[in-house]
Design a protein around this motif. Structure first.
Motif, PDB file in Angstrom:
ATOM      1  N   PHE A  23       0.819  -1.217   0.000  1.00  0.00           N
ATOM      2  CA  PHE A  23       0.000   0.000   0.000  1.00  0.00           C
ATOM      3  C   PHE A  23       0.852   1.267   0.000  1.00  0.00           C
ATOM      4  O   PHE A  23       0.537   2.237  -0.683  1.00  0.00           O
ATOM      5  N   ARG A  24       1.949   1.278   0.737  1.00  0.00           N
ATOM      6  CA  ARG A  24       2.819   2.462   0.742  1.00  0.00           C
ATOM      7  C   ARG A  24       3.450   2.699  -0.628  1.00  0.00           C
ATOM      8  O   ARG A  24       3.504   3.822  -1.109  1.00  0.00           O
ATOM      9  N   MET A  25       3.953   1.640  -1.235  1.00  0.00           N
ATOM     10  CA  MET A  25       4.573   1.786  -2.551  1.00  0.00           C
ATOM     11  C   MET A  25       3.539   2.140  -3.612  1.00  0.00           C
ATOM     12  O   MET A  25       3.813   2.926  -4.515  1.00  0.00           O
ATOM     13  N   ARG A  26       2.340   1.589  -3.502  1.00  0.00           N
ATOM     14  CA  ARG A  26       1.278   1.949  -4.444  1.00  0.00           C
ATOM     15  C   ARG A  26       0.933   3.421  -4.316  1.00  0.00           C
ATOM     16  O   ARG A  26       0.723   4.114  -5.315  1.00  0.00           O
ATOM     17  N   ASP A  27       0.915   3.929  -3.074  1.00  0.00           N
ATOM     18  CA  ASP A  27       0.654   5.358  -2.871  1.00  0.00           C
ATOM     19  C   ASP A  27       1.762   6.220  -3.456  1.00  0.00           C
ATOM     20  O   ASP A  27       1.499   7.260  -4.051  1.00  0.00           O
ATOM     21  N   ILE A  28       3.013   5.781  -3.292  1.00  0.00           N
ATOM     22  CA  ILE A  28       4.131   6.533  -3.884  1.00  0.00           C
ATOM     23  C   ILE A  28       3.959   6.570  -5.401  1.00  0.00           C
ATOM     24  O   ILE A  28       4.118   7.623  -6.026  1.00  0.00           O
ATOM     25  N   ALA A  29       3.623   5.436  -6.017  1.00  0.00           N
ATOM     26  CA  ALA A  29       3.429   5.379  -7.474  1.00  0.00           C
ATOM     27  C   ALA A  29       2.323   6.336  -7.914  1.00  0.00           C
ATOM     28  O   ALA A  29       2.453   7.025  -8.929  1.00  0.00           O
ATOM     29  N   ARG A  30       1.260   6.403  -7.148  1.00  0.00           N
ATOM     30  CA  ARG A  30       0.110   7.231  -7.511  1.00  0.00           C
ATOM     31  C   ARG A  30       0.379   8.711  -7.297  1.00  0.00           C
ATOM     32  O   ARG A  30       0.046   9.538  -8.138  1.00  0.00           O
ATOM     33  N   ILE A  31       1.009   9.048  -6.177  1.00  0.00           N
ATOM     34  CA  ILE A  31       1.168  10.457  -5.780  1.00  0.00           C
ATOM     35  C   ILE A  31       2.469  11.073  -6.302  1.00  0.00           C
ATOM     36  O   ILE A  31       2.518  12.258  -6.607  1.00  0.00           O
ATOM     37  N   PRO A  68       5.050  10.184  -9.078  1.00  0.00           N
ATOM     38  CA  PRO A  68       5.603   9.386 -10.176  1.00  0.00           C
ATOM     39  C   PRO A  68       7.109   9.572 -10.374  1.00  0.00           C
ATOM     40  O   PRO A  68       7.795   8.663 -10.836  1.00  0.00           O
ATOM     41  N   GLN A  69       7.639  10.735  -9.994  1.00  0.00           N
ATOM     42  CA  GLN A  69       9.075  10.976 -10.148  1.00  0.00           C
ATOM     43  C   GLN A  69       9.917  10.086  -9.239  1.00  0.00           C
ATOM     44  O   GLN A  69      11.134  10.013  -9.392  1.00  0.00           O
ATOM     45  N   ALA A  70       9.293   9.379  -8.294  1.00  0.00           N
ATOM     46  CA  ALA A  70      10.027   8.473  -7.405  1.00  0.00           C
ATOM     47  C   ALA A  70      10.483   7.208  -8.129  1.00  0.00           C
ATOM     48  O   ALA A  70      11.359   6.502  -7.638  1.00  0.00           O
ATOM     49  N   GLY A  71       9.895   6.923  -9.276  1.00  0.00           N
ATOM     50  CA  GLY A  71      10.319   5.751 -10.037  1.00  0.00           C
ATOM     51  C   GLY A  71       9.602   4.467  -9.668  1.00  0.00           C
ATOM     52  O   GLY A  71      10.077   3.381  -9.987  1.00  0.00           O
ATOM     53  N   GLN A  78      16.045   5.850 -10.196  1.00  0.00           N
ATOM     54  CA  GLN A  78      15.212   7.012  -9.848  1.00  0.00           C
ATOM     55  C   GLN A  78      14.886   7.025  -8.363  1.00  0.00           C
ATOM     56  O   GLN A  78      14.834   8.078  -7.738  1.00  0.00           O
ATOM     57  N   TYR A  79      14.614   5.850  -7.827  1.00  0.00           N
ATOM     58  CA  TYR A  79      14.129   5.734  -6.456  1.00  0.00           C
ATOM     59  C   TYR A  79      15.177   6.153  -5.426  1.00  0.00           C
ATOM     60  O   TYR A  79      14.854   6.846  -4.460  1.00  0.00           O
ATOM     61  N   LEU A  80      16.430   5.756  -5.612  1.00  0.00           N
ATOM     62  CA  LEU A  80      17.477   6.130  -4.649  1.00  0.00           C
ATOM     63  C   LEU A  80      17.632   7.650  -4.526  1.00  0.00           C
ATOM     64  O   LEU A  80      17.632   8.177  -3.409  1.00  0.00           O
ATOM     65  N   PRO A  81      17.771   8.393  -5.641  1.00  0.00           N
ATOM     66  CA  PRO A  81      17.864   9.857  -5.502  1.00  0.00           C
ATOM     67  C   PRO A  81      16.603  10.470  -4.888  1.00  0.00           C
ATOM     68  O   PRO A  81      16.680  11.437  -4.133  1.00  0.00           O
ATOM     69  N   TRP A  82      15.440   9.917  -5.191  1.00  0.00           N
ATOM     70  CA  TRP A  82      14.204  10.433  -4.610  1.00  0.00           C
ATOM     71  C   TRP A  82      14.203  10.231  -3.101  1.00  0.00           C
ATOM     72  O   TRP A  82      13.884  11.150  -2.341  1.00  0.00           O
TER      73      TRP A  82
END
Length: 184
Positions: free
Chosen positions: A85-93, A95-98, A154-158
């Protein structure tokens, strides 16, 4: 009445990979800790003068969410579900997180497992059974559902940027022993 103690407990997280930076960000977000991450490699290496070391696993690791818990592993299942659920929220909110939601096809050959519903079926989105005519040889079941794929570059720099925005610190250092972490 004296004012509440607003001093944050210092914490050192060792390692600037996905697990280290995620842990650091969660701790920093709690506002209880002053977090410093120490790593031989840092997200700054991804585009900086140091380059990416072959010894640093995270930039080269594949990252997709797939549950592995068994019915009796309640803590593991809870962690998988929260991560989903946390990762799905990151994907939804963000997108620059990768992080991207993508369909996953999941097959299994264990006939006993096919008779029970895997725990993740109760919470993944867009769950469907796959028609048995489409199963690979020896499969006993097949499902498709929304999973998550992480572009680690992308995710590490985010993660690092989010941590720094909240006051977290990332330092480049190679520890010879875990006890050396107290220096930071």
């Amino acid at each position: 009445m004296s004012p509440p103690n607003t001093r944050k407990t210092p914490v050192v997280v060792v390692g600037c990979g996905v697990i280290g930076l995620t842990t650091a960000l969660i701790l920093q977000r709690s506002q209880k800790y002053a977090v410093t991450v120490v790593g031989r490699e840092t997200p700054d290496d991804l585009h900086g003068p140091h380059g990416i070391s072959q010894d640093w696993t995270s930039p080269f690791a594949g990252a997709n969410w797939r549950p592995y818990s068994l019915d009796h592993e309640q803590q593991v299942r809870a962690a998988e579900e929260e991560t989903y659920f946390r990762m799905r929220d990151i994907a939804r909110i963000t997108p620059q997180a990768g992080v991207t939601v993508l369909p996953m096809a999941d097959f299994g050959a264990d006939k006993a497992e096919a008779k029970t519903s895997p725990p993740f079926l109760s919470y993944v989105q867009n769950l469907r059974e796959i028609n048995s005519a489409l199963w690979p040889p020896n499969a006993a079941f097949g499902y498709t559902y929304d999973s998550l794929v992480v572009n680690v570059l992308q995710y590490l720099p985010w993660l690092a940027a989010e941590l720094r925005k909240l006051g977290g610190v990332i330092k480049r250092a190679e520890l010879k022993h875990i006890a050396d972490a107290v220096k930071y």
